[in-house]
Motif scaffolding. Structure first.
Motif, PDB file in Angstrom:
ATOM      1  N   PRO A   1      11.782  13.401 -14.098  1.00  0.00           N
ATOM      2  CA  PRO A   1      12.366  12.781 -15.289  1.00  0.00           C
ATOM      3  C   PRO A   1      13.446  11.739 -15.023  1.00  0.00           C
ATOM      4  O   PRO A   1      13.477  10.694 -15.659  1.00  0.00           O
ATOM      5  CB  PRO A   1      12.946  13.978 -16.055  1.00  0.00           C
ATOM      6  N   GLN A   2      14.344  11.999 -14.097  1.00  0.00           N
ATOM      7  CA  GLN A   2      15.499  11.119 -13.921  1.00  0.00           C
ATOM      8  C   GLN A   2      15.544  10.425 -12.567  1.00  0.00           C
ATOM      9  O   GLN A   2      16.163   9.377 -12.435  1.00  0.00           O
ATOM     10  CB  GLN A   2      16.797  11.917 -14.108  1.00  0.00           C
ATOM     11  N   TYR A   3      14.918  10.996 -11.589  1.00  0.00           N
ATOM     12  CA  TYR A   3      15.093  10.504 -10.231  1.00  0.00           C
ATOM     13  C   TYR A   3      13.820   9.906  -9.639  1.00  0.00           C
ATOM     14  O   TYR A   3      13.692   9.775  -8.431  1.00  0.00           O
ATOM     15  CB  TYR A   3      15.604  11.634  -9.336  1.00  0.00           C
ATOM     16  N   GLY A   4      12.883   9.552 -10.488  1.00  0.00           N
ATOM     17  CA  GLY A   4      11.619   9.017 -10.005  1.00  0.00           C
ATOM     18  C   GLY A   4      11.775   7.718  -9.236  1.00  0.00           C
ATOM     19  O   GLY A   4      11.225   7.558  -8.140  1.00  0.00           O
ATOM     20  N   GLU A   5      12.534   6.770  -9.811  1.00  0.00           N
ATOM     21  CA  GLU A   5      12.721   5.483  -9.138  1.00  0.00           C
ATOM     22  C   GLU A   5      13.400   5.659  -7.788  1.00  0.00           C
ATOM     23  O   GLU A   5      13.010   5.052  -6.788  1.00  0.00           O
ATOM     24  CB  GLU A   5      13.548   4.526 -10.005  1.00  0.00           C
TER      25      GLU A   5
ATOM     26  N   LEU B   1       0.834  -1.206   0.000  1.00  0.00           N
ATOM     27  CA  LEU B   1       0.000   0.000   0.000  1.00  0.00           C
ATOM     28  C   LEU B   1       0.868   1.255   0.000  1.00  0.00           C
ATOM     29  O   LEU B   1       0.597   2.218  -0.737  1.00  0.00           O
ATOM     30  CB  LEU B   1      -0.924  -0.002   1.217  1.00  0.00           C
ATOM     31  N   ILE B   2       1.900   1.239   0.828  1.00  0.00           N
ATOM     32  CA  ILE B   2       2.812   2.382   0.891  1.00  0.00           C
ATOM     33  C   ILE B   2       3.521   2.575  -0.445  1.00  0.00           C
ATOM     34  O   ILE B   2       3.584   3.684  -0.989  1.00  0.00           O
ATOM     35  CB  ILE B   2       3.839   2.190   2.023  1.00  0.00           C
ATOM     36  N   ALA B   3       4.060   1.481  -0.985  1.00  0.00           N
ATOM     37  CA  ALA B   3       4.779   1.558  -2.259  1.00  0.00           C
ATOM     38  C   ALA B   3       3.876   2.075  -3.371  1.00  0.00           C
ATOM     39  O   ALA B   3       4.283   2.917  -4.187  1.00  0.00           O
ATOM     40  CB  ALA B   3       5.335   0.186  -2.629  1.00  0.00           C
ATOM     41  N   GLY B   4       2.637   1.583  -3.398  1.00  0.00           N
ATOM     42  CA  GLY B   4       1.711   2.017  -4.439  1.00  0.00           C
ATOM     43  C   GLY B   4       1.360   3.484  -4.336  1.00  0.00           C
ATOM     44  O   GLY B   4       1.369   4.221  -5.335  1.00  0.00           O
ATOM     45  N   ALA B   5       1.057   3.938  -3.116  1.00  0.00           N
ATOM     46  CA  ALA B   5       0.672   5.339  -2.922  1.00  0.00           C
ATOM     47  C   ALA B   5       1.831   6.281  -3.232  1.00  0.00           C
ATOM     48  O   ALA B   5       1.668   7.295  -3.930  1.00  0.00           O
ATOM     49  CB  ALA B   5       0.190   5.542  -1.489  1.00  0.00           C
ATOM     50  N   VAL B   6       3.010   5.948  -2.721  1.00  0.00           N
ATOM     51  CA  VAL B   6       4.190   6.784  -2.956  1.00  0.00           C
ATOM     52  C   VAL B   6       4.527   6.826  -4.440  1.00  0.00           C
ATOM     53  O   VAL B   6       4.772   7.897  -5.016  1.00  0.00           O
ATOM     54  CB  VAL B   6       5.393   6.255  -2.149  1.00  0.00           C
ATOM     55  N   SER B   7       4.528   5.668  -5.073  1.00  0.00           N
ATOM     56  CA  SER B   7       4.916   5.592  -6.482  1.00  0.00           C
ATOM     57  C   SER B   7       3.920   6.311  -7.378  1.00  0.00           C
ATOM     58  O   SER B   7       4.311   6.957  -8.358  1.00  0.00           O
ATOM     59  CB  SER B   7       5.041   4.129  -6.906  1.00  0.00           C
ATOM     60  N   CYS B   8       2.641   6.209  -7.045  1.00  0.00           N
ATOM     61  CA  CYS B   8       1.625   6.920  -7.822  1.00  0.00           C
ATOM     62  C   CYS B   8       1.864   8.430  -7.755  1.00  0.00           C
ATOM     63  O   CYS B   8       1.790   9.130  -8.770  1.00  0.00           O
ATOM     64  CB  CYS B   8       0.237   6.573  -7.301  1.00  0.00           C
ATOM     65  N   ALA B   9       2.176   8.916  -6.559  1.00  0.00           N
ATOM     66  CA  ALA B   9       2.452  10.346  -6.392  1.00  0.00           C
ATOM     67  C   ALA B   9       3.684  10.762  -7.185  1.00  0.00           C
ATOM     68  O   ALA B   9       3.701  11.820  -7.830  1.00  0.00           O
ATOM     69  CB  ALA B   9       2.641  10.665  -4.912  1.00  0.00           C
ATOM     70  N   VAL B  10       4.715   9.920  -7.161  1.00  0.00           N
ATOM     71  CA  VAL B  10       5.950  10.233  -7.891  1.00  0.00           C
ATOM     72  C   VAL B  10       5.695  10.267  -9.394  1.00  0.00           C
ATOM     73  O   VAL B  10       6.184  11.155 -10.099  1.00  0.00           O
ATOM     74  CB  VAL B  10       7.051   9.207  -7.551  1.00  0.00           C
TER      75      VAL B  10
ATOM     76  N   PHE C   1       9.980   0.599  -7.416  1.00  0.00           N
ATOM     77  CA  PHE C   1      10.855   0.831  -8.572  1.00  0.00           C
ATOM     78  C   PHE C   1      10.131   0.459  -9.864  1.00  0.00           C
ATOM     79  O   PHE C   1      10.150   1.206 -10.845  1.00  0.00           O
ATOM     80  CB  PHE C   1      12.133   0.007  -8.430  1.00  0.00           C
ATOM     81  N   LEU C   2       9.490  -0.720  -9.869  1.00  0.00           N
ATOM     82  CA  LEU C   2       8.785  -1.188 -11.061  1.00  0.00           C
ATOM     83  C   LEU C   2       7.668  -0.226 -11.454  1.00  0.00           C
ATOM     84  O   LEU C   2       7.491   0.095 -12.638  1.00  0.00           O
ATOM     85  CB  LEU C   2       8.205  -2.580 -10.799  1.00  0.00           C
ATOM     86  N   TYR C   3       6.914   0.225 -10.468  1.00  0.00           N
ATOM     87  CA  TYR C   3       5.778   1.127 -10.704  1.00  0.00           C
ATOM     88  C   TYR C   3       6.230   2.382 -11.452  1.00  0.00           C
ATOM     89  O   TYR C   3       5.650   2.762 -12.478  1.00  0.00           O
ATOM     90  CB  TYR C   3       5.156   1.501  -9.354  1.00  0.00           C
ATOM     91  N   VAL C   4       7.266   3.030 -10.926  1.00  0.00           N
ATOM     92  CA  VAL C   4       7.737   4.278 -11.529  1.00  0.00           C
ATOM     93  C   VAL C   4       8.430   4.011 -12.857  1.00  0.00           C
ATOM     94  O   VAL C   4       8.248   4.749 -13.829  1.00  0.00           O
ATOM     95  CB  VAL C   4       8.683   5.016 -10.561  1.00  0.00           C
TER      96      VAL C   4
END
Length: 200
Positions: free
Chosen positions: A126-130, A111-120, A156-159
């Motif tokens: 452009p370069q530092y999303g992951e 849940l944390i990974a999904g929420a954070v990655s969606c926001a990112v 990482f995969l999400y972004v």
């Protein structure tokens, strides 16, 4: 990518599984053999029978994932299969008592990974999303005592794939929930059957 090239130089059992099994079931065999071999090598107190059961549990987990993916999620244009779930299976079936293997950590971490990655992804870094997604996921999981390493891989995969908001639920969280359900059933079967087998 080519699975056989990736496994070059690794266990012969893994290579054999890739050659004799249909493509659809290769990940089941690889996960089961990996859990079995890693358990046998890494823990001296683990018996061969325990290791075999751990591998069987992983195989059943991925069989359940394929069934859920084909009959439940695909009709909804969703999925519940992704690479980080291989690591989830290792934790759930070979280290079921570890803090990172508890349902709170598995579900909370995703849940944390999904929420954070969606926001990112929405911020379009452009370069530092992951980097941002993984770092923030680790920080929040640590603060909330829900550390689950595969969730970092999912961030990482999400972004990296630029997933849509539905990625917060599927495939990562959905697949993890399928594995948890399978693990809970399998552990009860294992607890009932394994002691009887060890007596013989």
């Amino acid at each position: 990518y080519n699975c056989e090239q990736k496994l070059k130089g690794s266990d012969k059992d893994l290579k054999l599984a890739l050659k004799i099994l249909p493509t659809k079931f290769q990940d089941i065999a690889v996960a089961a053999l990996f859990v079995t071999s890693s358990t046998t090598r890494g823990t001296k107190t683990t018996t061969t029978m325990d290791a075999i059961f751990n591998g069987l549990g992983a195989a059943l987990g991925f069989a359940a994932l394929h069934a859920a993916n084909d009959y439940i999620f695909k009709p909804q244009d969703l999925g519940c299969l992704c690479p980080p779930l291989g690591a989830v299976a290792v934790l759930l079936f070979s280290m079921p008592m570890a803090p990172a293997s508890q349902p709170k950590a598995v579900i909370g971490g995703h849940l944390i990974a999904g929420a954070v990655s969606c926001a990112v992804v929405m911020m379009e870094l452009p370069q530092y999303g992951e980097m941002a997604a993984v770092a923030l996921t680790i920080t929040l999981m640590s603060m909330l005592e829900m550390t689950h390493p595969p969730a970092g891989a999912y961030a990482f995969l999400y972004v990296n794939k630029g997933m849509k908001p539905i990625g917060m639920l599927a495939p990562g969280l959905a697949g993890a929930c399928v594995l948890i359900c399978t693990q809970q059933v399998f552990l009860r079967i294992k607890a009932a059957v394994l002691p009887k087998l060890k007596k013989h």
